[in-house]
Design an enzyme around this catalytic site. Structure first.
Site, short mmCIF file in Angstrom:
data_model
loop_
_atom_site.label_atom_id
_atom_site.label_comp_id
_atom_site.label_asym_id
_atom_site.label_seq_id
_atom_site.Cartn_x
_atom_site.Cartn_y
_atom_site.Cartn_z
CG ASP A 164 -9.87 1.44 -4.95
OD1 ASP A 164 -9.51 0.26 -3.35
OD2 ASP A 164 -9.78 1.65 -4.76
CE LYS A 173 -9.69 3.93 -1.00
NZ LYS A 173 -8.45 4.17 -1.25
CG ASN A 200 -13.20 4.40 -3.95
OD1 ASN A 200 -13.15 6.05 -4.18
ND2 ASN A 200 -12.05 3.43 -4.25
CG ASP A 204 -12.02 6.11 -8.26
OD1 ASP A 204 -11.36 5.63 -9.60
OD2 ASP A 204 -10.54 6.80 -7.09
CB THR A 223 -6.79 0.88 -0.49
OG1 THR A 223 -7.51 1.48 -1.71
CG2 THR A 223 -6.62 1.40 0.58
#
Length: 746
Positions: free
Chosen positions: A548, A550, A553, A566, A585
């Protein structure tokens, strides 16, 4: 720890009660047994439902064939999936889908069998008709991928019926199909003497490197005397081998030919023609070398037993150690904050009982609750504190945390600043509601386990974890600098850049300047991307996929260095293994993630390419032309014909690196080749970069955090939660008993 944003995946299950009166679909559970390779599922149908008949198969197939998720399914898998669909009648006036529905009500795809439906959207408390659905129309494809609220209401305008496909059914058969296909290719490879020196994990890499090619009956596959660099495995069909005009052999399913081409260019020793329609899996020498290195070198190596990575050993779960560790007291004080600050540590039901029986102290807006914590964690955090002195021996097992400002929130978690009272050390405290965490406990325990054991300067560290009756808590590094999205918002700007057009080129004039967004300067982006490369390299070496990546994060500390934060989607993926969960995402997810055909840490290098593009351009690569439809974004992600447009101000080196990271075939993606992360470090965009200096934090960050970076966001966050109830919502005894059972080892 910076703020969190809502994401999609296993852990984003809504906790909204299902309202049966709103729909006739009911709460059918698709799977009672879900073992890979099974070909039949037991389905409990809702009232009035009817299983698919053979006569309906072609109709349903023709309706689904153009959908993204069905476009690449083989015939057998498609038939198995369709055979598990069921028909459901819907009376005129009944609502099939309610806008905003989540949970079980948002896990189904529908094909209209008969009748008519209207699609309604609520806009400013007014319902607007936006579409109609008739026989053969399909809606709800995105529900097969991840949990998100239904975006519209669908109601029957006549007596009607639909075919229903459950998400779990779809995922089950896709996974079973992929695993069967991969295992078959592995069996084929095991029969090739030339590849006998390859280890199992190396053969698994080759499985993903093969390309499928189809030849019509009578077609020539290879010709005697020609030079070739391609190796062939027959998947289906029959071929014959000719030397001159003489037939010398027949080839069938699982037979292979052309293997010497993986070693060197040499004339083909025979001609191979397709006798029937022939499907072959092919592998060229260039791809083989890129993935594994020269075959000659591999053959020279002595085949040895696989060495277990020592770092992996300490990252593997060691059983219920939480139950065996001595306990200590944890006290969380909350002075009129945004949440009730009760905390009990992971000592099982005893810890929860202690929390329930603890007496509150203080008055007014102040609240505090005494609970149990882990002794080793408490003592470690108290090192250097006054409470460790002999005269305060009674308090040496007590950790006191004082809550401060709210830093961020996610789908079902919040992060606030806390100060340890005796030492003055500050941390970030992440709180997760048990009611939501119960929907995906594996993710919670995986995040707890991974962040407790990783040790890298660019990865967030967890110091302790505990729980109260209603919530789970994890204590992390405080990252006061916000995150990369805060930096991007502060640094992005609109520029005017000359872009030649036909008129200016024809007339020899200066190119007109066009307005366009520009993100961070490349030198600044290079620092952040390099830090993330080091973090991902460490995680992958320890068999962890982050999944994840991005800007939100990637968190920033007080000095300006970054850490991956995270780890809610992080997962252990062993060498040669793969996972099938759609998570991440939309806009960042990799093609192999979208299609649900299995993936590993390859997805992290893809998302690094998306992140690099976003940092440099202040926009996402797959949302232009602008679209709000997540399915359209994911169609672009998987479509090899859809071109990624690069702004003219981006350097050739940056464009080249991004294009290599956004390679849609994971086996050919930079970072997944033989050189792994080293290939990225040696890319020309990083020419002259001091990797050792960065790893030792000797390089000065290009930007120091500013108070204004995240001030607006924090202010809006605090305002949004002002005046909300401090006490958690009531829970039944049955719910709390289930929480105790599930999280006793937390």
């Amino acid at each position: 720890m910076g703020h969190e944003h809502s994401k999609y995946g296993e852990r984003d299950h809504g906790h909204v009660p299902y309202i049966a009166q709103k729909t006739q679909v009911g709460r059918a559970k698709a799977i009672t047994g879900n073992k890979a390779g099974a070909t039949k599922l037991d389905i409990k149908l809702p009232p009035k439902a009817t299983r698919t008949e053979a006569s309906d198969y072609e109709f349903i197939k023709s309706s689904l064939i153009n959908l993204l998720l069905f476009s690449r399914l083989d015939r057998v898998t498609a038939q198995r999936i369709v055979s598990e669909m069921y028909m459901l009648p819907v009376l005129a006036g009944e609502i099939l889908i309610q806008q905003g529905d989540t949970g079980d009500a948002a896990t189904k795809l529908f094909v209209v069998r008969s009748g008519k439906f209207e699609v309604l959207e609520r806009r400013k408390d007014v319902m607007f008709k936006v579409n109609t659905k008739e026989r053969g129309d399909v809606f709800g494809e995105i529900s097969l991928m991840y949990d998100c609220p239904r975006s519209a209401t669908v109601a029957a305008t006549t007596d009607a019926s639909v075919w229903v496909l459950e998400r779990d059914v779809f995922r089950h058969f896709v996974q079973a199909s992929v695993e069967d296909e991969k295992s078959q290719v592995q069996i084929f490879l095991n029969s090739v003497p030339l590849l006998a020196s390859l280890r199992p994990e190396e053969k698994m890499k080759l499985v993903d490197a093969f390309q499928e090619e189809v030849y019509a009956a009578g077609a020539r596959v290879i010709c005697e005397g020609d030079l070739g660099d391609k190796f062939y495995l027959i998947k289906e069909g029959e071929a014959r081998v000719l030397q001159g005009d003489k037939e010398v052999n027949r080839l069938f399913r699982s037979d292979f030919f052309g293997e010497q081409a993986l070693l060197q260019d040499e004339p083909r020793r025979a001609t191979v023609n397709a006798l029937t329609s022939l499907t072959c899996l092919t592998l060229d020498r260039r791809t083989f070398v890129a993935v594994l290195g020269p075959l000659q070198d591999i053959m020279k190596k002595e085949k040895s037993a696989e060495v277990v990575n020592q770092r992996m050993a300490k990252l593997r779960p060691q059983g219920s150690a939480a139950l065996r560790r001595p306990t200590a007291e944890v006290l969380i004080k909350n002075y009129g904050g945004h949440v009730a600050a009760t905390a009990a540590a992971a000592a099982g039901p005893a810890g929860v009982a202690a929390a329930a029986g603890a007496a509150s102290a203080g008055s007014g807006k102040s609240r505090q609750v005494m609970c149990d914590g882990h002794l080793d964690e408490v003592l470690e955090l108290l090192k250097g504190g006054q409470k460790m002195q002999d005269e305060h021996r009674d308090h040496s097992r007590r950790l006191v945390l004082v809550e401060g400002e709210l830093l961020g929130e996610g789908a079902f978690s919040r992060v606030c600043k806390v100060t340890e009272e005796s030492t003055g050390r500050v941390f970030a405290l992440k709180r997760m509601a048990k009611s939501a965490a119960l929907q995906c406990p594996d993710h919670v325990f995986c995040e707890q386990h991974i962040t407790r054991n990783i040790a890298h300067p660019f990865c967030l560290r967890q110091y302790a974890s505990f729980q109260d009756r209603y919530s789970l808590y994890m204590l992390f590094d405080l990252m006061p600098g916000g995150d990369l999205m805060d930096v991007l918002v502060a640094e992005a700007k609109v520029i005017k850049y000359p872009v030649p057009d036909k008129n200016s080129l024809r007339k020899g004039c200066l190119a007109p300047k066009m307005k366009m967004w520009q993100g961070l300067e490349e030198s600044m982006s290079r620092f952040y991307i390099a830090s993330i490369v080091l973090a991902l390299e460490y995680l992958h070496d320890n068999s962890i996929a982050f999944r994840d990546l991005k800007p939100e994060n990637v968190l920033i500390d007080a000095q300006g260095y970054v850490k991956l934060g995270d780890f809610g989607f992080a997962k252990m993926v062993e060498t040669g293994g793969r996972t099938y969960t759609f998570c991440g995402t939309p806009g960042y997810v990799a093609p192999e993630n979208v299609m649900g055909r299995g993936y590993n840490h390859s997805v992290d290098w893809w998302t690094l390419g998306v992140l690099m593009y976003v940092l440099l351009t202040a926009r996402q690569p797959f949302t232009s032309p602008k679209t709000q439809d997540p399915m359209e974004v994911m169609r672009r992600i998987v479509d090899e014909r859809w071109p990624i447009k690069y702004p003219p101000y981006m350097s050739e080196e940056a464009t080249d690196l991004i294009s290599k990271l956004l390679e849609r075939k994971p086996v050919k993606r930079i970072g997944m080749l033989q050189g792994k992360a080293r290939d990225i470090k040696q890319h020309p965009w990083f020419a002259g970069f001091d990797w050792e200096g960065l790893a030792a934090r000797r390089i000065d960050p290009p930007r120091k955090p500013k108070e204004s970076d995240s001030a607006k966001r924090k202010s809006e966050l605090a305002e949004a939660h002002r005046g909300e109830p401090k006490e958690p919502p009531p829970a039944t005894a049955q719910e709390m008993a289930e929480w105790d059972r599930m999280f006793r080892d937390f």
